[in-house]
Design a protein around this motif. Structure first.
Motif, PDB file in Angstrom:
ATOM      1  N   ALA A 288       0.822  -1.207   0.000  1.00  0.00           N
ATOM      2  CA  ALA A 288       0.000   0.000   0.000  1.00  0.00           C
ATOM      3  C   ALA A 288       0.857   1.259   0.000  1.00  0.00           C
ATOM      4  O   ALA A 288       0.328   2.356  -0.109  1.00  0.00           O
ATOM      5  N   ARG A 289       2.179   1.098   0.096  1.00  0.00           N
ATOM      6  CA  ARG A 289       3.069   2.264   0.197  1.00  0.00           C
ATOM      7  C   ARG A 289       4.204   2.163  -0.813  1.00  0.00           C
ATOM      8  O   ARG A 289       4.762   1.095  -1.026  1.00  0.00           O
ATOM      9  N   GLU A 290       4.549   3.323  -1.398  1.00  0.00           N
ATOM     10  CA  GLU A 290       5.577   3.327  -2.445  1.00  0.00           C
ATOM     11  C   GLU A 290       6.992   3.220  -1.885  1.00  0.00           C
ATOM     12  O   GLU A 290       7.789   2.456  -2.382  1.00  0.00           O
ATOM     13  N   LYS A 291       7.330   4.011  -0.910  1.00  0.00           N
ATOM     14  CA  LYS A 291       8.686   4.019  -0.359  1.00  0.00           C
ATOM     15  C   LYS A 291       8.695   3.264   0.953  1.00  0.00           C
ATOM     16  O   LYS A 291       7.903   3.540   1.843  1.00  0.00           O
ATOM     17  N   SER A 292       9.615   2.309   1.070  1.00  0.00           N
ATOM     18  CA  SER A 292       9.620   1.507   2.290  1.00  0.00           C
ATOM     19  C   SER A 292      10.975   0.852   2.498  1.00  0.00           C
ATOM     20  O   SER A 292      11.806   0.808   1.592  1.00  0.00           O
TER      21      SER A 292
END
Length: 196
Positions: A147-151
């Motif tokens: 659900a998140r682009e940067k991780s």
């Protein structure tokens, strides 16, 4: 229109807008991921899935669609959701090894040529990071649906790995889109393997 109806309409409108935005953003990655799943299956590999919390529902739905069927009758496809075995999961946690909940299982059941499928809806947990590291140690490729682009997880990806990342959505916003993506993947897998 009363307040409740207006709120319901806003939920639907917001969902439709997010779906349209996601479609253009992730479509190329969905095709690449479907190809990665198909290549694994054609080479007698299996798909090993893991996820935390509500995302585990998505991982289980995907594995069930592969093992049973998605839209057409076809042979079962090898997939296992490590989060589905509550007894094993709780036994590992009981020994204060929460971070090992998935990596320990990956090391036991994963083999070279298998693929680890990680679903993340609310941030990036240490147990998922360790599962990815264990998969790489076992010479498995990795696919992440996030659900998140940067991780932190993105930084662990190898060149042969794949990620489908939504645009930093809250878990309740991401869940319907994760299911749409899973349905698209299941349909593509069936079509590429069996036609129709």
């Amino acid at each position: 229109m009363n307040d409740t109806e207006q709120k319901i309409n806003q939920w639907f409108a917001s969902h439709m807008e997010q779906t349209v935005q996601a479609a253009s953003h992730v479509a190329p990655a969905i095709e690449q991921v479907a190809d990665a799943f198909v290549n694994t299956l054609l080479q007698d590999g299996k798909i090993v899935a893991c996820a935390n919390g509500n995302a585990n529902v998505v991982a289980q739905y995907f594995c069930t669609a592969l093992l049973s069927r998605f839209d057409q009758e076809r042979p079962a496809l090898p997939a296992i959701n490590l989060g589905a075995d509550a007894t094993t999961y709780s036994a590992i946690c009981r020994d204060n090894r929460f971070n090992d909940t998935f990596s320990r299982q990956v090391r036991a059941v994963g083999k070279p040529g298998d693929l680890l499928f990680v679903v993340v809806d609310d941030g990036h947990k240490a147990n998922l990071i360790q599962a990815i590291q264990a998969a790489h140690d076992r010479e498995m490729s990795v696919v992440v649906l996030s659900a998140r682009e940067k991780s932190d997880i993105s930084s662990l990806m190898h060149p042969e790995d794949h990620e489908i990342a939504l645009n930093d959505l809250a878990p309740h916003e991401a869940m319907p889109l994760l299911l749409v993506i899973i349905n698209a993947l299941c349909d593509l897998i069936d079509h590429k393997l069996f036609g129709g």
